[in-house]
Write an enzyme that holds these catalytic residues in place. Structure first.
Site, PDB file in Angstrom:
ATOM      1  N   GLU A 124       0.832  -1.221   0.000  1.00  0.00           N
ATOM      2  CA  GLU A 124       0.000   0.000   0.000  1.00  0.00           C
ATOM      3  C   GLU A 124       0.861   1.263   0.000  1.00  0.00           C
ATOM      4  O   GLU A 124       0.532   2.259  -0.652  1.00  0.00           O
ATOM      5  CB  GLU A 124      -0.913  -0.011   1.238  1.00  0.00           C
ATOM      6  CG  GLU A 124      -1.871   1.162   1.352  1.00  0.00           C
ATOM      7  CD  GLU A 124      -2.891   1.186   0.226  1.00  0.00           C
ATOM      8  OE1 GLU A 124      -3.730   0.296   0.175  1.00  0.00           O
ATOM      9  OE2 GLU A 124      -2.835   2.119  -0.606  1.00  0.00           O
ATOM     10  N   VAL A 127       2.658   3.415  -3.369  1.00  0.00           N
ATOM     11  CA  VAL A 127       2.065   4.466  -4.210  1.00  0.00           C
ATOM     12  C   VAL A 127       1.312   5.435  -3.306  1.00  0.00           C
ATOM     13  O   VAL A 127       0.474   5.017  -2.499  1.00  0.00           O
ATOM     14  CB  VAL A 127       1.079   3.887  -5.242  1.00  0.00           C
ATOM     15  CG1 VAL A 127       0.493   4.997  -6.113  1.00  0.00           C
ATOM     16  CG2 VAL A 127       1.746   2.835  -6.111  1.00  0.00           C
ATOM     17  N   GLY A 129       2.252   7.279  -0.751  1.00  0.00           N
ATOM     18  CA  GLY A 129       2.608   7.406   0.677  1.00  0.00           C
ATOM     19  C   GLY A 129       1.458   6.945   1.564  1.00  0.00           C
ATOM     20  O   GLY A 129       1.086   5.774   1.543  1.00  0.00           O
ATOM     21  N   GLY A 182      12.538  15.043   4.146  1.00  0.00           N
ATOM     22  CA  GLY A 182      12.442  13.578   4.052  1.00  0.00           C
ATOM     23  C   GLY A 182      11.496  13.104   2.965  1.00  0.00           C
ATOM     24  O   GLY A 182      11.039  11.968   2.989  1.00  0.00           O
ATOM     25  N   LYS A 200       5.366   4.140  -9.960  1.00  0.00           N
ATOM     26  CA  LYS A 200       4.037   4.148  -9.329  1.00  0.00           C
ATOM     27  C   LYS A 200       2.922   3.962 -10.365  1.00  0.00           C
ATOM     28  O   LYS A 200       1.978   3.208 -10.120  1.00  0.00           O
ATOM     29  CB  LYS A 200       3.857   5.440  -8.536  1.00  0.00           C
ATOM     30  CG  LYS A 200       4.778   5.490  -7.313  1.00  0.00           C
ATOM     31  CD  LYS A 200       4.818   6.870  -6.698  1.00  0.00           C
ATOM     32  CE  LYS A 200       5.718   6.915  -5.473  1.00  0.00           C
ATOM     33  NZ  LYS A 200       5.974   8.284  -5.009  1.00  0.00           N
TER      34      LYS A 200
END
Ligand code: HSE
Length: 403
Positions: A124, A127, A129, A182, A200
């Protein structure tokens, strides 16, 4: 007590540990018993951390511990991550990952191994986040054929473009900030050249159409050539520039898939997606368009999706999730030549050349010999041929699809 392990203690890996600590009670309520992170695998020295005693450098410790039933792979890359994932699955452990490169390139093989060993391989977090997109496509939208998937799939580039559009920040400064936050990959080339978004859209296409879309064969263009001039021209045309990953299903079951910067009209919901946020529009033949929106990168957002998969794997250990796609032999990827789009073209040269070569929809007054053109919808092959002719008599400084 369920025991799990985390492979990799970078941004996402440390986030996964933090989520297990932060939400221990909620997690125990969800799966019906406490979950303990027994090991964290990393070659670096983290002995000064309060959980420093959990670190191991030898993968076989995890592989050979029958108590560990679910493992997070948050190492990235396709070297050790591939080998360790394979060995975990073969040892009967479910693996949950944020590693889009591995899922996009080896997902078909790893899903097959998971099936053979009665465990889960879940991704999960690979793609969008923290945005739920894989599970909704597999479950809530399972009754649909997917006509189109179109999304802002990379947080770093969306952050950079937003800074360029609204704050006039340079590309380099915006990229640095994305790295500090980040969002960016270890090597940000994968972000800015579009490779991350490409992986993705390949994963989403694999899921949507049931066969492997290989990132190496999908057309991919990043944002490194976009200038503040293009940003300003787009604004005058009532548009913003966004990096999109897109796949479009054709009647014969093949699909176009590609990544490229686009001009998007400001009224489009995708135009309002800013900073590190991602949005994915999925067009199902029964539902119509459905849009998913949220933080597409960052430590805790991505970790949230990894941990959710781990909890799902714990709950479904005797009744594994059925996820599968083919090895690419159906050759579903269609060349872009026949995909029709309107184009934005920034051209330095003569008006008569533009008017004789391109099907002009609108043409600006020149500024220092540079024209801004909007074309009517033409096949990609026609645009490529026109660009070649224009480059013979002037210079095509930029060309982007308009959506
Ligand atoms: N570098 C990626 C991004 C991280 O910026 O979207 C999430 O996949």
């Amino acid at each position: 007590m369920v025991k799990v392990a985390i492979m990799g203690h970078g941004t996402v890996g440390s986030g996964v540990y933090e989520v297990f600590e932060m939400n221990a009670e909620k997690i125990a309520r969800t799966v019906g018993e406490p979950v303990e992170v027994k090991y964290v695998l990393d070659l670096r020295d983290f002995s000064s951390l309060p959980y420093g005693h959990k670190f191991v450098t030898d993968f076989s410790v995890i592989e050979n511990d029958p108590e560990v039933t679910v493992v997070a792979e948050v190492m990235g890359g396709v070297g050790a991550a591939y080998q360790f994932t394979k060995r975990c699955l073969e040892a009967g452990k479910s693996v949950c990952t944020s590693n889009k490169e591995l899922v996009a390139t080896k997902g078909d093989e790893l899903l097959k191994i998971a099936e053979e060993h009665g465990v889960n391989y879940m991704f999960e977090a690979s793609v969008g986040g923290g945005i739920p997109i894989i599970r909704p496509m597999l479950q809530c939208l399972a009754a649909n054929e997917f006509n189109q998937i179109c999304g802002i799939l990379n947080g770093t580039t969306n952050y950079i473009l937003t800074q360029m559009i609204h704050n006039g920040v340079t590309f380099e400064d915006a990229l640095r900030q994305a790295q500090v936050n980040g969002y960016a990959e270890k090597d940000p080339t994968a972000d800015i050249e579009g490779h991350d978004a490409c992986r993705k859209i390949c994963i989403l296409s694999d899921l949507a159409y049931g066969d492997k879309f290989d990132p190496d064969t999908v057309s991919c263009e990043g944002i490194t050539k976009i200038t503040l001039e293009d940003v300003a021209n787009a604004d005058k045309l009532g548009c913003v520039i966004k990096l999109l990953g897109r796949s479009v299903r054709c009647e014969d079951g093949t699909a176009y898939a590609y990544v490229a910067p686009h001009l998007i009209h400001k009224e489009s919901p995708l135009a309002a997606v800013e900073d590190v946020f991602n949005a994915i529009m999925v067009d199902g033949n029964a539902t119509g368009e459905v849009m998913f929106y949220g933080k597409g990168a960052g430590k805790l957002a991505t970790a949230s999706a990894v941990v959710a998969d781990m909890l799902d794997s714990i709950e479904h250990k005797d009744n594994r999730r059925r996820i599968m796609w083919g090895d690419g032999s159906k050759k579903l990827l269609r060349p872009l030549d026949t995909l029709r789009s309107a184009w934005y073209v920034r051209f330095k040269g003569a008006r008569e050349d533009i008017e004789s070569i391109l099907p002009v929809e609108s043409l600006s007054e020149p500024v220092e010999g540079v024209f801004v053109v909007q074309t009517s919808k033409i096949p990609t092959a026609e645009m490529d041929a026109a660009a070649e002719k224009l480059n013979a008599v002037g210079k095509v400084c930029a060309a982007m699809r308009i959506l």
